[in-house]
Motif scaffolding. Structure first.
Motif, short mmCIF file in Angstrom:
data_model
loop_
_atom_site.label_atom_id
_atom_site.label_comp_id
_atom_site.label_asym_id
_atom_site.label_seq_id
_atom_site.Cartn_x
_atom_site.Cartn_y
_atom_site.Cartn_z
N SER A 156 -2.28 2.77 -6.46
CA SER A 156 -3.67 2.35 -6.60
C SER A 156 -4.25 1.87 -5.27
O SER A 156 -3.78 0.88 -4.70
CB SER A 156 -3.73 1.22 -7.64
OG SER A 156 -4.89 0.47 -7.46
N PRO A 157 -5.30 2.55 -4.79
CA PRO A 157 -5.92 2.11 -3.52
C PRO A 157 -6.53 0.72 -3.63
O PRO A 157 -6.53 -0.04 -2.66
CB PRO A 157 -6.99 3.17 -3.26
CG PRO A 157 -6.70 4.29 -4.18
CD PRO A 157 -5.94 3.75 -5.33
N ALA A 177 -3.81 -1.81 -3.32
CA ALA A 177 -3.36 -1.82 -1.93
C ALA A 177 -4.33 -2.61 -1.06
O ALA A 177 -3.91 -3.38 -0.19
CB ALA A 177 -3.22 -0.39 -1.42
N SER A 178 -5.64 -2.44 -1.34
CA SER A 178 -6.66 -3.15 -0.55
C SER A 178 -6.59 -4.65 -0.81
O SER A 178 -6.69 -5.45 0.13
CB SER A 178 -8.06 -2.66 -0.90
OG SER A 178 -8.14 -1.29 -0.67
N GLY A 219 0.80 -1.22 0.00
CA GLY A 219 0.00 0.00 0.00
C GLY A 219 0.84 1.26 0.00
O GLY A 219 0.46 2.28 -0.58
#
Lengths: 298, 268
Positions: free
Chosen positions: B203-204, B207-208, B198
């Motif tokens: 990119s979120p 990361a998630s 993350g």
């Protein structure tokens, strides 16, 4: 049951393999052109290797440490005019990245790196960098700070920096009580033989490996030889004062009653005297050669 | 439980018949020859290296047994058609899977137990023959009981690998299982990277996903305290306890998953 013919063939082939290997052994090995290194290190990135090792970092560090010893020892002992220690630092870097607590790799590695060419690569800067890496991993390790001071003292001749590091080592937990006086002696009399002797005596007493003990004994014997040469120089001066000329041989000094016999160095070899200048040196075959620069631990 | 015990004992006997325990000879020869050779090759670090090598060998030999026997546990019975005879007996499919699992764990425990005894014997001998000056330079005693903490975690790790191998063997071919099990073990060592992804990715969503995988995939790097015990660093018992609990919970999940898949499998 294996047929007799097969057994005989197997025995004959075994004998042939051993015989051919013996023949190979007698041939001169194929060399590389001067300046071309045969040393190869496929992976140079310690970070990559750390990841690739999965949970076997320590074992891989051991493998790289054995390779470091082989590389250093093999190059040092090789009969090669172009010795190349080019893999020494990368190997030590890999070893100490894979195992941050590999104390001996920092300590011995620094000794290997600082050693003057051709006995080593002559890179005290890399020795200091390696020890600083160790100190970064283990900030309370006084031995690393002492070793950095030692490299500054012996190889860099920077006595102020050396004293600074000895002082820093003395303030770390568990540091021996002689560290503080050593910092003071180094600052006050840096570069004289007495402080060098004090340093090497501490190394000898604290060494936890035979190799390092031998190294300390060797350096102390060199310092003894330098003391003896200085004493012999003053005897020669006295002879010159009496006769007006330099002695031609040790026998002249014995006859003059200035010496009881021909002097021998700590390694058991006769000292040499130059008849024209009266200068005293070690015998060329003395294992104590070459003596450190007289300007250094004078 | 009686059924599970019977199956487990049979799996162990089968592994003895398959000469799995021969690896103990290889281990002993490796350790003894290395301890002799290292004295000539290293500069006073033989004790550390032998400790490292011993712990790594226990782990590697165990891993090979867990993977290569684990992946064939169920597949072999299906391939030989003996599964029909077995399942016609009064036992549940879950018991069959649990028995197979316990049998391989038993084999591993006996293997690791004997290797540990040999390991300590070699270390005790080396400690006994070393000179006092060398002995003072060691960060820990040659037979430091703290090394048992590392071995305990290796056992839990091997139990988890066995469970994963068994899980894959309930629905895929040995070839595929032989790829997937070491693959998962491998990925399990990069768990910390997944957690930290993350911080480096823009990119979120990625990361998630990475964060989710970090929690779901087995964290094998947690079982590794080999370097710490060799350097004489304290490994808190609470760490060993919590990591073992994590491993045991994870393997319970995987074995249950294997039993569930196996229960629904059609052998026609």
């Amino acid at each position: 049951m294996i047929p007799r013919r097969t057994i005989l063939t197997l025995v004959a082939l075994c004998a042939a393999v051993v015989g051919l290997q013996a023949v190979q052994e007698t041939r001169r090995p194929l060399g590389l052109p001067p300046g071309v290194t045969g040393n190869v290190l496929y992976v140079r990135s310690p970070e990559f290797m750390k990841r690739a090792a999965l949970s076997y970092n320590a074992l891989l560090a051991d493998a790289y440490w054995v390779r470091t010893i082989q590389h250093y020892g093999g190059t040092k002992l090789a009969n090669d005019a172009h010795k190349q220690y080019d893999l020494l630092y990368p190997l030590l870097d890999l070893t100490t990245t894979l195992d941050l607590y590999f104390d001996i790799a920092y300590g011995f590695g620094a000794v290997f790196l600082a050693e003057q060419y051709p006995s080593g690569p002559g890179r005290p800067d890399q020795a200091i960098a390696l020890l600083q890496k160790g100190l970064h991993a283990q900030p309370g390790k006084w031995r690393f700070a002492e070793d950095i001071g030692f490299v500054y003292y012996w190889w860099e001749r920077d006595y102020t920096k050396a004293a600074e590091w000895f002082n820093r080592a003395s303030e770390m937990p568990g540091a021996p009580n002689w560290m503080k006086p050593m910092a003071a002696v180094t600052l006050a009399q840096g570069g004289n033989r007495a402080s060098s002797r004090m340093l090497w005596t501490q190394v000898l007493n604290a060494a936890d490996a035979d190799w390092l003990r031998e190294q300390a004994k060797f350096r102390l014997a060199q310092l003894d030889a330098m003391d003896q040469i200085a004493a012999l120089d003053s005897v020669i001066e006295a002879y010159r004062g009496r006769t007006g000329s330099a002695p031609q041989a040790w026998a002249d000094l014995v006859r003059a009653g200035l010496l009881r016999g021909a002097p021998i160095d700590p390694a058991g070899r006769l000292y040499r005297i130059d008849p024209s200048s009266g200068k005293v040196t070690l015998a060329p075959d003395s294992p104590l050669n070459p003596l450190p620069d007289p300007e250094r631990p004078a | 439980m009686k059924v599970v015990r019977h199956i487990a004992v049979n799996v162990f006997k089968e592994s003895v018949r398959d000469k799995v325990l021969y690896n103990l000879v290889v281990f002993a020869v490796l350790l003894i020859s290395t301890s002799y050779l290292l004295g000539q090759l290293t500069a006073g670090q033989d004790m550390k290296i032998i400790k490292d090598l011993g712990l790594a060998s226990i782990s590697i030999f165990g891993l090979l047994i867990a993977v290569f026997i684990g992946i064939g546990l169920v597949w072999k019975e299906v391939e030989k058609r003996s599964i029909y005879a077995l399942l016609s007996k009064p036992m549940g499919r879950g018991e069959f899977i649990l028995g197979k699992y316990c049998g391989l764990v038993l084999t591993l425990l006996i293997n690791v137990g004997i290797m540990t005894i040999a390991y300590y014997a070699v270390l005790a001998y080396l400690g006994w023959t070393a000179d006092p000056a060398t002995r003072t330079s060691w960060p820990a005693s040659p037979t430091d009981p703290a090394m048992l903490e590392a071995i305990a975690l290796i056992i839990v790790e091997l139990m988890l690998v066995t469970a994963i191998a068994l899980f894959f063997s309930t629905f895929s071919s040995p070839f595929l299982s032989a790829m997937l099990t070491p693959g998962l073990w491998d990925i399990g060592h990069f768990n910390d990277d997944l957690r930290n992804l993350g911080a480096v990715t823009g990119s979120p969503a990625a990361a998630s996903v990475a964060r989710g995988l970090y929690y779901v995939l087995p964290n094998f790097s947690a079982f590794d305290v080999k370097a710490q015990v060799v350097h004489g660093q304290a490994v808190p018992l609470s760490y060993v306890g919590l990591t073992s609990l994590y491993g045991l919970t994870y393997l319970a999940l995987v074995v249950l998953g294997a039993a569930t898949i196996f229960a629904r499998r059609d052998f026609k």
